[in-house]
Write a protein that holds these residues in place. Structure first.
Motif, PDB file in Angstrom:
ATOM      1  N   UNK A  56      -5.585 -21.099   1.569  1.00 55.86           N
ATOM      2  CA  UNK A  56      -6.942 -21.369   0.948  1.00 55.86           C
ATOM      3  C   UNK A  56      -7.974 -21.771   1.803  1.00 55.86           C
ATOM      4  N   UNK A  57      -7.480 -22.725   2.694  1.00 54.99           N
ATOM      5  CA  UNK A  57      -8.430 -23.104   3.707  1.00 54.99           C
ATOM      6  C   UNK A  57      -8.781 -21.951   4.536  1.00 54.99           C
ATOM      7  N   UNK A  58      -8.151 -21.206   5.095  1.00 53.59           N
ATOM      8  CA  UNK A  58      -8.192 -19.996   6.056  1.00 53.59           C
ATOM      9  C   UNK A  58      -9.455 -19.208   5.365  1.00 53.59           C
ATOM     10  N   UNK A  59      -9.248 -18.682   3.844  1.00 56.65           N
ATOM     11  CA  UNK A  59     -10.046 -18.106   3.232  1.00 56.65           C
ATOM     12  C   UNK A  59     -11.435 -18.747   3.243  1.00 56.65           C
ATOM     13  N   UNK A  60     -11.617 -20.207   2.834  1.00 55.07           N
ATOM     14  CA  UNK A  60     -12.891 -20.808   2.964  1.00 55.07           C
ATOM     15  C   UNK A  60     -13.572 -20.794   4.221  1.00 55.07           C
ATOM     16  N   UNK A  61     -13.006 -20.742   5.445  1.00 54.50           N
ATOM     17  CA  UNK A  61     -13.337 -20.834   6.635  1.00 54.50           C
ATOM     18  C   UNK A  61     -13.936 -19.185   6.838  1.00 54.50           C
ATOM     19  N   UNK A  62     -13.195 -18.243   6.636  1.00 53.56           N
ATOM     20  CA  UNK A  62     -13.707 -16.935   6.829  1.00 53.56           C
ATOM     21  C   UNK A  62     -14.588 -16.557   6.007  1.00 53.56           C
ATOM     22  N   UNK A  63     -14.800 -16.680   4.535  1.00 49.67           N
ATOM     23  CA  UNK A  63     -15.599 -16.377   3.585  1.00 49.67           C
ATOM     24  C   UNK A  63     -16.880 -17.082   3.444  1.00 49.67           C
ATOM     25  N   UNK A  64     -16.784 -18.356   3.613  1.00 55.16           N
ATOM     26  CA  UNK A  64     -17.883 -19.366   3.506  1.00 55.16           C
ATOM     27  C   UNK A  64     -18.389 -20.041   4.634  1.00 55.16           C
ATOM     28  N   UNK A  65     -17.514 -20.786   5.190  1.00 59.04           N
ATOM     29  CA  UNK A  65     -18.240 -21.614   6.339  1.00 59.04           C
ATOM     30  C   UNK A  65     -18.710 -20.618   7.656  1.00 59.04           C
ATOM     31  N   UNK A  66     -17.882 -19.767   7.943  1.00 58.31           N
ATOM     32  CA  UNK A  66     -18.244 -18.766   9.346  1.00 58.31           C
ATOM     33  C   UNK A  66     -19.589 -18.162   9.036  1.00 58.31           C
ATOM     34  N   UNK A  67     -19.738 -17.648   7.897  1.00 50.96           N
ATOM     35  CA  UNK A  67     -20.875 -16.703   7.597  1.00 50.96           C
ATOM     36  C   UNK A  67     -22.247 -17.594   7.394  1.00 50.96           C
ATOM     37  N   UNK A  68     -22.026 -18.862   6.775  1.00 56.75           N
ATOM     38  CA  UNK A  68     -23.146 -19.829   6.731  1.00 56.75           C
ATOM     39  C   UNK A  68     -23.288 -20.244   7.997  1.00 56.75           C
ATOM     40  N   UNK A  69     -22.620 -20.360   8.800  1.00 52.37           N
ATOM     41  CA  UNK A  69     -23.075 -20.969  10.202  1.00 52.37           C
ATOM     42  C   UNK A  69     -23.700 -19.905  11.110  1.00 52.37           C
ATOM     43  N   UNK A  70     -23.326 -18.624  10.788  1.00 51.36           N
ATOM     44  CA  UNK A  70     -23.917 -17.634  11.614  1.00 51.36           C
ATOM     45  C   UNK A  70     -25.469 -17.258  10.957  1.00 51.36           C
ATOM     46  N   UNK A  71     -25.765 -17.836   9.616  1.00 52.74           N
ATOM     47  CA  UNK A  71     -26.898 -17.313   9.101  1.00 52.74           C
ATOM     48  C   UNK A  71     -27.065 -16.293   8.267  1.00 52.74           C
ATOM     49  N   UNK A  72     -25.766 -15.715   7.941  1.00 52.53           N
ATOM     50  CA  UNK A  72     -25.563 -14.304   7.492  1.00 52.53           C
ATOM     51  C   UNK A  72     -25.822 -14.457   5.714  1.00 52.53           C
ATOM     52  N   UNK A  73     -25.550 -15.823   5.222  1.00 48.74           N
ATOM     53  CA  UNK A  73     -25.772 -16.248   3.860  1.00 48.74           C
ATOM     54  C   UNK A  73     -26.486 -17.308   3.413  1.00 48.74           C
ATOM     55  N   UNK A  74     -26.955 -17.658   2.468  1.00 53.03           N
ATOM     56  CA  UNK A  74     -27.692 -18.771   2.138  1.00 53.03           C
ATOM     57  C   UNK A  74     -26.781 -19.943   1.802  1.00 53.03           C
ATOM     58  N   UNK A  75     -27.279 -21.046   1.427  1.00 51.79           N
ATOM     59  CA  UNK A  75     -26.650 -22.116   1.370  1.00 51.79           C
ATOM     60  C   UNK A  75     -25.940 -22.131  -0.083  1.00 51.79           C
ATOM     61  N   UNK A  76     -26.471 -21.361  -0.970  1.00 53.45           N
ATOM     62  CA  UNK A  76     -25.961 -21.561  -2.298  1.00 53.45           C
ATOM     63  C   UNK A  76     -24.842 -20.450  -2.228  1.00 53.45           C
TER      64      UNK A  76
END
Length: 288
Positions: free
Chosen positions: A147-167
């Motif tokens: 679950x933590x790997x999915x959170x990192x790949x689907x949420x944290x990494x795209x957010x840090x790269x600016x691909x998705x918004x905060x919400x």
């Protein structure tokens, strides 16, 4: 002779009075001159110059702006969150991390089962709380690693790269946790909290809010941990009954049965490789 001495004393007194009066007059003259100098300097009339205090005040009024404003930039040049807000979000997540670990992971079931096990063994403070909590945390990381790997790949990494918004990043991080909770929650618990929330029957899983899913998941975790704790108690209760009946048959009424039964319970637990059995069954009880 006495008259001459009196006359001399009068002369000395008169001289002293004259000197004192001169000192007083000189003091007042000097004080008045100083006061006049200070007054002339304060009014700005010395040598025809302007008042220094007024000029200083005028300069301050010209230099100091009439309005003060503060501007906070929430994004940087790349369009992502600024470093200050990112640090603020990290601090907020860290402060809420204990609640997140307890409510939405496998930690609750593990720690409750460990406390049941320690009570059943009869060892009041062995293992200590720090050891049990540390073991429960590492087992939680082991169970939650996918679950933590999915959170990192689907949420944290795209957010840090600016691909998705905060919400969108928050929703992406929450989705793996929701999948884990749905895999381990029971339908009766969800229906129970839906009725308490006075919500209509939902047709899809995605329509269930987190305010219903999280308490339903925690309720199911408590129920399952109590069931496991009851099963752990059974062999140790049998040992206590055997030891108590043996002591009564031997007439040792004053000897506490727990004093004799605790070494046998520890021996049974060690011989049966109890830690591996308990931890292995705990891990297998989760769907992840």
């Amino acid at each position: 002779m006495k008259e001459k001495i009196k006359n001399n004393k009068k002369l000395t007194d008169i001289i002293q009075c004259i000197h004192f009066k001169k000192f007083i007059i000189a003091y007042f003259v000097i004080f008045s001159v100083l006061c006049m100098g200070v007054y002339s300097h304060a009014t700005g009339n010395v040598d025809g110059t302007e008042n220094d205090a007024e000029s200083v005040i005028d300069n301050l009024e010209q230099d100091v702006p009439h309005t003060i404003g503060i501007t906070v930039d929430t994004t940087n040049e790349e369009g992502t969150l600024a470093g200050t807000l990112q640090m603020l979000l990290v601090i907020t997540v860290i402060s809420l991390a204990p609640s997140i670990v307890v409510m939405m992971t496998s930690f609750t079931r593990i720690i409750v089962v460990f406390h049941f096990l320690r009570t059943a063994l009869g060892t009041q403070s062995t293992p200590p709380n720090n050891v049990l909590i540390g073991l429960a945390l590492f087992l939680t990381l082991f169970i939650m690693s996918p679950t933590l790997e999915r959170i990192n790949e689907e949420g944290i990494q795209p957010l840090s790269r600016g691909e998705i918004t905060q919400e969108e990043g928050l929703e992406a991080c929450m989705e793996p946790l929701r999948d884990f909770m749905f895999a381990n929650v029971e339908t009766q618990d969800i229906n129970f909290f839906l009725e308490l929330a006075r919500l209509e029957t939902v047709s899809e899983i995605d329509d269930i809010p987190n305010s219903v899913l999280i308490p339903a998941f925690m309720l199911g975790e408590l129920r399952k941990s109590f069931i496991i704790g009851f099963l752990i108690y059974i062999p140790f209760i049998i040992i206590d009954m055997v030891v108590a009946s043996t002591l009564m048959a031997m007439g040792m009424m004053m000897l506490p049965p727990t004093t004799i039964s605790m070494p046998f319970k520890i021996l049974l637990f060690v011989m049966a490789n109890g830690w591996n059995l308990v931890i292995g069954e705990l891990i297998k009880s989760f769907n992840y």
